[in-house]
Design a protein around this motif. Structure first.
Motif, mmCIF file in Angstrom:
data_model
loop_
_atom_site.group_PDB
_atom_site.id
_atom_site.type_symbol
_atom_site.label_atom_id
_atom_site.label_comp_id
_atom_site.label_asym_id
_atom_site.label_seq_id
_atom_site.Cartn_x
_atom_site.Cartn_y
_atom_site.Cartn_z
ATOM 1 N N THR A 203 0.823 -1.204 0.000
ATOM 2 C CA THR A 203 0.000 0.000 0.000
ATOM 3 C C THR A 203 0.860 1.258 0.000
ATOM 4 O OG1 THR A 203 -0.144 -0.053 2.407
ATOM 5 C CG2 THR A 203 -1.919 -1.143 1.166
ATOM 6 N N THR A 204 2.170 1.067 -0.069
ATOM 7 C CA THR A 204 3.091 2.200 -0.093
ATOM 8 C C THR A 204 4.045 2.074 -1.273
ATOM 9 O OG1 THR A 204 4.709 1.065 1.317
ATOM 10 C CG2 THR A 204 3.053 2.419 2.432
ATOM 11 N N VAL A 205 4.646 3.188 -1.625
ATOM 12 C CA VAL A 205 5.695 3.215 -2.646
ATOM 13 C C VAL A 205 6.915 3.894 -2.038
ATOM 14 C CG1 VAL A 205 4.141 3.209 -4.629
ATOM 15 C CG2 VAL A 205 4.823 5.378 -3.614
ATOM 16 N N LYS A 206 8.082 3.631 -2.584
ATOM 17 C CA LYS A 206 9.310 4.271 -2.115
ATOM 18 C C LYS A 206 9.503 5.587 -2.857
ATOM 19 C CE LYS A 206 11.362 1.136 0.580
ATOM 20 N NZ LYS A 206 11.431 1.369 2.005
ATOM 21 N N THR A 207 9.822 6.628 -2.120
ATOM 22 C CA THR A 207 10.151 7.900 -2.753
ATOM 23 C C THR A 207 11.597 7.843 -3.237
ATOM 24 O OG1 THR A 207 10.952 8.918 -0.711
ATOM 25 C CG2 THR A 207 8.584 9.131 -1.192
ATOM 26 N N ARG A 208 12.018 8.849 -3.989
ATOM 27 C CA ARG A 208 13.417 8.900 -4.456
ATOM 28 C C ARG A 208 14.395 8.934 -3.289
ATOM 29 N NH1 ARG A 208 12.090 13.470 -8.567
ATOM 30 N NH2 ARG A 208 10.820 12.257 -9.977
ATOM 31 N N GLN A 209 13.938 9.468 -2.181
ATOM 32 C CA GLN A 209 14.779 9.549 -0.985
ATOM 33 C C GLN A 209 14.774 8.237 -0.199
ATOM 34 O OE1 GLN A 209 12.291 11.895 -1.622
ATOM 35 N NE2 GLN A 209 13.724 13.290 -2.630
ATOM 36 N N GLY A 210 14.018 7.243 -0.669
ATOM 37 C CA GLY A 210 13.984 5.948 -0.004
ATOM 38 C C GLY A 210 12.966 5.823 1.110
ATOM 39 N N ARG A 211 12.111 6.835 1.272
ATOM 40 C CA ARG A 211 11.083 6.778 2.313
ATOM 41 C C ARG A 211 9.808 6.146 1.770
ATOM 42 N NH1 ARG A 211 11.153 12.721 3.249
ATOM 43 N NH2 ARG A 211 13.346 12.956 2.823
ATOM 44 N N ASP A 212 9.061 5.514 2.663
ATOM 45 C CA ASP A 212 7.766 4.960 2.283
ATOM 46 C C ASP A 212 6.734 6.067 2.202
ATOM 47 O OD1 ASP A 212 8.496 2.304 2.042
ATOM 48 O OD2 ASP A 212 8.149 1.865 4.155
ATOM 49 N N PHE A 213 5.918 6.025 1.161
ATOM 50 C CA PHE A 213 4.838 6.987 0.965
ATOM 51 C C PHE A 213 3.545 6.202 0.826
ATOM 52 C CE2 PHE A 213 2.076 9.099 -2.209
ATOM 53 C CZ PHE A 213 1.723 10.220 -1.472
ATOM 54 N N ALA A 214 2.549 6.541 1.665
ATOM 55 C CA ALA A 214 1.248 5.866 1.605
ATOM 56 C C ALA A 214 0.491 6.383 0.388
ATOM 57 C CB ALA A 214 0.462 6.108 2.882
ATOM 58 N N ASP A 215 0.516 5.626 -0.680
ATOM 59 C CA ASP A 215 -0.122 6.020 -1.939
ATOM 60 C C ASP A 215 -1.616 5.749 -1.850
ATOM 61 O OD1 ASP A 215 -1.026 6.339 -4.546
ATOM 62 O OD2 ASP A 215 0.721 5.372 -5.436
ATOM 63 N N PRO A 216 -2.458 6.789 -1.943
ATOM 64 C CA PRO A 216 -3.911 6.567 -1.838
ATOM 65 C C PRO A 216 -4.455 5.669 -2.958
ATOM 66 C CG PRO A 216 -3.426 8.860 -2.409
ATOM 67 C CD PRO A 216 -2.127 8.193 -2.116
ATOM 68 N N ASP A 217 -3.776 5.624 -4.101
ATOM 69 C CA ASP A 217 -4.211 4.734 -5.185
ATOM 70 C C ASP A 217 -3.950 3.269 -4.858
ATOM 71 O OD1 ASP A 217 -5.137 6.823 -6.710
ATOM 72 O OD2 ASP A 217 -3.254 7.056 -7.814
ATOM 73 N N LEU A 218 -3.115 3.022 -3.863
ATOM 74 C CA LEU A 218 -2.798 1.647 -3.465
ATOM 75 C C LEU A 218 -3.397 1.296 -2.103
ATOM 76 C CD1 LEU A 218 0.988 1.438 -4.459
ATOM 77 C CD2 LEU A 218 -0.966 0.546 -5.716
ATOM 78 N N ALA A 219 -4.453 1.975 -1.720
ATOM 79 C CA ALA A 219 -5.037 1.758 -0.393
ATOM 80 C C ALA A 219 -5.350 0.289 -0.139
ATOM 81 C CB ALA A 219 -6.294 2.604 -0.223
ATOM 82 N N PHE A 220 -5.671 -0.454 -1.207
ATOM 83 C CA PHE A 220 -5.974 -1.875 -1.059
ATOM 84 C C PHE A 220 -5.045 -2.729 -1.905
ATOM 85 C CE2 PHE A 220 -9.872 0.512 -0.270
ATOM 86 C CZ PHE A 220 -10.164 0.081 1.007
#
Length: 175
Positions: free
Chosen positions: A95-112
């Motif tokens: 439900t998250t993607v990695k940003t360029r900085q390597g941090r997890d980002f909770a992507d609302p398009d991937l909520a499920f």
């Protein structure tokens, strides 16, 4: 599951199962058993016509017990072998993607996550008592892009490139 390198690391005990419909496959994964989770619909003229108008094929899901039995047969009669399921999309439970900085980002398009046939098939097999079920994240396209072994499919009425080159050579009079 990652790409082909990961599969080689699993060893000879894993069974790769391609759950795509043969008619939609431009290429097949070498060594994979073809056990579609969906098949073209044979009933419902209106349903098939509506799907055709949208450029699609109406599909019916294979009953869970039949799908599980076919996968079990591909596994040599065992539900304890590692099964790796592949489909075109691959899907994800992330439900998250990695940003360029390597941090997890909770992507609302991937909520499920992202739904796919391989994830649906994994649920069917787990409910049927299979012990080690995985899916090929990123699907067959990611497999091919990562250098996984695959062959051109004859199911769509196409010829592999090597055969086409040989035919063109004969037409020109080459040996």
């Amino acid at each position: 599951v990652g790409g082909p390198g990961w599969l080689r690391g699993v060893g000879g005990g894993a069974v790769l199962v391609d759950c795509r419909v043969a008619a939609e496959c431009d290429y097949v994964l070498d060594g994979a058993a073809s056990v579609p989770l969906f098949v073209p619909s044979e009933g419902g003229l209106l349903r098939r016509a509506a799907a055709a108008a949208l450029g699609m094929t109406a599909m019916d899901r294979v009953p869970a017990d039949e799908f599980a039995a076919a996968v079990e047969a591909a596994c040599g009669g065992s539900r304890r072998r590692t099964v790796i399921l592949a489909c075109a999309r691959g899907g994800t439970l992330r439900t998250t993607v990695k940003t360029r900085q390597g941090r997890d980002f909770a992507d609302p398009d991937l909520a499920f996550g992202i739904e796919s046939r391989s994830l649906k098939a994994a649920l069917v097999l787990l409910e049927a008592g299979f012990k080690d079920v995985r899916h090929l994240e990123g699907g067959t396209g990611a497999w091919k892009a990562a250098g996984g072994d695959c062959s051109w499919s004859y199911e769509r009425g196409r010829q592999p490139l090597g055969v086409l080159a040989a035919l063109k050579g004969k037409q020109r009079g080459d040996a």
